[in-house]
Design an enzyme around this catalytic site. Structure first.
Site, PDB file in Angstrom:
ATOM      1  N   ASP A   1       0.818  -1.221   0.000  1.00  0.00           N
ATOM      2  CA  ASP A   1       0.000   0.000   0.000  1.00  0.00           C
ATOM      3  C   ASP A   1       0.847   1.264   0.000  1.00  0.00           C
ATOM      4  OD1 ASP A   1      -2.446  -1.577   0.329  1.00  0.00           O
ATOM      5  OD2 ASP A   1      -1.782  -1.870   2.397  1.00  0.00           O
TER       6      ASP A   1
ATOM      7  N   GLY B   1       1.261   1.731  -7.453  1.00  0.00           N
ATOM      8  CA  GLY B   1       0.459   1.916  -8.661  1.00  0.00           C
ATOM      9  C   GLY B   1       0.674   3.269  -9.289  1.00  0.00           C
TER      10      GLY B   1
ATOM     11  N   HIS C   1      -4.085  -1.777  -6.401  1.00  0.00           N
ATOM     12  CA  HIS C   1      -3.488  -0.500  -6.775  1.00  0.00           C
ATOM     13  C   HIS C   1      -4.594   0.448  -7.223  1.00  0.00           C
ATOM     14  CE1 HIS C   1       0.543  -2.688  -7.893  1.00  0.00           C
ATOM     15  NE2 HIS C   1       0.362  -2.542  -6.600  1.00  0.00           N
ATOM     16  N   THR C   2      -4.577   1.658  -6.710  1.00  0.00           N
ATOM     17  CA  THR C   2      -5.517   2.686  -7.139  1.00  0.00           C
ATOM     18  C   THR C   2      -4.763   3.725  -7.934  1.00  0.00           C
ATOM     19  OG1 THR C   2      -6.918   2.365  -5.194  1.00  0.00           O
ATOM     20  CG2 THR C   2      -7.173   4.426  -6.392  1.00  0.00           C
TER      21      THR C   2
ATOM     22  N   LYS D   1       0.083 -25.157  -6.563  1.00  0.00           N
ATOM     23  CA  LYS D   1       1.239 -25.042  -7.465  1.00  0.00           C
ATOM     24  C   LYS D   1       2.441 -25.769  -6.889  1.00  0.00           C
ATOM     25  CE  LYS D   1       4.230 -21.492  -9.577  1.00  0.00           C
ATOM     26  NZ  LYS D   1       4.391 -20.038  -9.820  1.00  0.00           N
TER      27      LYS D   1
ATOM     28  N   ARG E   1       2.267 -29.460  -6.920  1.00  0.00           N
ATOM     29  CA  ARG E   1       2.260 -29.987  -8.294  1.00  0.00           C
ATOM     30  C   ARG E   1       0.926 -30.610  -8.708  1.00  0.00           C
ATOM     31  NH1 ARG E   1       7.815 -32.882  -6.927  1.00  0.00           N
ATOM     32  NH2 ARG E   1       6.654 -32.877  -4.979  1.00  0.00           N
TER      33      ARG E   1
ATOM     34  N   ARG F   1      -6.084   0.688   7.580  1.00  0.00           N
ATOM     35  CA  ARG F   1      -4.684   0.321   7.757  1.00  0.00           C
ATOM     36  C   ARG F   1      -4.169   0.809   9.108  1.00  0.00           C
ATOM     37  NH1 ARG F   1      -3.832   2.761   1.923  1.00  0.00           N
ATOM     38  NH2 ARG F   1      -4.524   0.998   0.664  1.00  0.00           N
TER      39      ARG F   1
END
EC number: 6.3.4.4
Length: 468
Positions: A58, A62, A86-87, A189, A192, A352
């Site tokens: 944050d 962006g 992202h803003t 992932k 696997r 936040r």
């Protein structure tokens, strides 16, 4: 943008190295040299500029990416998923990005979602369509998706929530995930058993079998998990056809971008150093490498092709979710930073946590990433303070420790050593060059530069490019 060095001189442009590359002729590395000729070892191809978070996310990555993307030919996402947020505000329109690279706004550049990203297809298309209504036109034609990227399924998101519930019941606390299925997808992932974009676009019968097996695997672990497999497969088949025109072999695409004609390549990191799966405040981290190594593994970029690495840090510190936060201010200062800074998570909507700038963590992030510059954002949030503190060291049992603790129980116990600066009590939101800043604000920035050993970029919360 023309950031300044520690002594005030202009030291580089974000694209200086790339501009030099444009002045030379790049060899065609797709063609082997003639027999008996020695290939030049001095020209490794184009360099990628990387933008990374230096705190807990944050930080305003962006916006920094948006500014650099105006000159970029290719903007890439290398890790994470739609847990990132992202803003970007352009011409009064606010765009929220979670999976799409912020550079998608630039109609003259191409955006790439790399193999290191985990993609929730419903979220990707919902995000694109939502921003299209705000004015983001033609985004599907400017987006490339790596065929090696793993998929996040709806049941991954359900499992994410179930895991948080289990943690709360068993340990009395959660990790504080966004419940977007990112952790479970990366788990698939790593074990696997995950499914990739290339699997979805190949034999759908085989994909369906593997999808059912994966669902069964999770249902064996979570008895309450219900999945309408047929409905999910029907939707995935529809998404596959919409996605198909965007998909490329990401490794080859990246190789051609690096070793073809001169290009300005920008890599946009999601999350931040202190959320890195290896280097962050584990276990309160994300499930990918948010540091510079993630740009290499998440896109197939050799280290030799990494150019400038820009770390982004607020002029104070914020964090979403739980976990150690040594400089947090649970007082009027913290409330002021939260209110003035509009500190609400883009993805979660959570407030936040706020505190003083912690240079221990920014210096730690620099150790890992090797920043060539720091983009210091939201300096103007501090404008009204009488005095400003900066955390410069940690003490444990009364003694300074030279490292950033790996163990979170230890980090919870550290005492922060602060430097105190007088506030400048002047509105800096309209500042557009270094000399516009009051002397006390300049001193604050110079202290940060000197302490970390990296020159800074300067920015405010406003949406216009600021240079220093």
């Amino acid at each position: 943008m023309h950031p300044r060095g520690c002594c005030g001189e202009s030291v580089f442009s974000p694209w200086r190295q790339l501009a030099r590359a444009q002045r030379r002729t790049s060899p065609n590395l797709n063609q082997p040299p003639a027999t008996g000729q020695k290939r030049s070892r001095n020209d490794a191809g184009n360099k990628a500029t990387v933008v990374l978070g230096a705190q807990w996310g944050d930080e305003g990555k962006g916006k920094v990416v948006d500014l650099l993307a105006t000159e970029a030919d290719l903007v890439c996402r290398c890790q994470g998923g739609n847990n990132a947020g992202h803003t970007v505000v352009v011409d009064g329109k606010e765009y929220d990005f979670h999976l799409l690279p912020s550079g998608i706004i630039n109609t003259k550049s191409t955006s790439l979602i790399g193999n290191g990203v985990v993609i929730h297809l419903p979220g990707l298309f919902e995000e694109g369509d939502k921003n299209e209504k705000k004015g983001l036109k033609g985004w599907e034609k400017r987006l490339i998706v790596s065929d090696r990227a793993h998929l996040v399924f709806d049941f991954h998101q359900v499992v994410d929530g179930l895991q948080e519930t289990e943690r709360q019941a068993q340990e009395g606390k959660t990790i504080g995930t966004t419940k977007k299925g990112i952790g479970p997808a990366y788990s698939s992932k790593a074990s696997r058993t995950g499914l990739r974009v290339c699997d979805l676009l190949a034999d759908f019968k085989d994909f369906s079998t593997r999808f059912k097996n994966l669902v069964h695997q999770y249902q064996s672990m979570y008895q309450s998990l219900t999945v309408d497999v047929d409905d999910q497969l029907k939707k995935l088949k529809e998404y596959a056809e919409r996605l198909r025109p965007m998909v490329r072999d990401g490794v080859y695409y990246m190789y051609e971008a690096l070793h073809g004609p001169p290009k300005k390549i920008l890599v946009e990191g999601a999350n931040a150093a202190l959320l890195d799966i290896d280097f962050g405040t584990y276990p309160f981290v994300t499930s990918s490498n948010c540091t510079v190594g993630g740009a290499c593994t998440g896109l197939g970029i050799p280290p030799l092709n990494i150019g400038d690495v820009f770390g982004v840090s607020k002029a104070y510190t914020t964090r979403v979710g739980i976990g150690a936060f040594p400089t947090e201010q649970l007082n009027a200062v913290g409330e002021l930073l939260q209110t003035r800074g509009h500190e609400v998570g883009v993805t979660t909507g959570r407030k936040r946590r706020c505190g003083w700038l912690d240079l221990v963590i920014v210096r730690y992030a620099h150790m890992i990433n090797g920043f060539t510059a720091i983009a210091l954002t939201k300096l103007d949030i501090l404008d009204v303070l009488d005095e400003i503190k900066v955390g410069v060291a940690y003490k444990l049992n009364g003694k300074r420790i030279p490292h950033f603790p790996a163990n979170m129980d230890v980090l919870q116990k550290v005492e922060v050593e602060y430097e105190t600066f007088p506030g400048w009590k002047t509105d800096t939101s309209a500042a557009r060059k270094w000399n516009d800043l009051p002397a006390k604000a300049q001193n604050y920035i110079r202290f940060i530069e000197n302490h970390i050993g990296v020159p800074s970029m300067f920015d405010t919360k406003s949406q216009t490019s600021i240079t220093c």
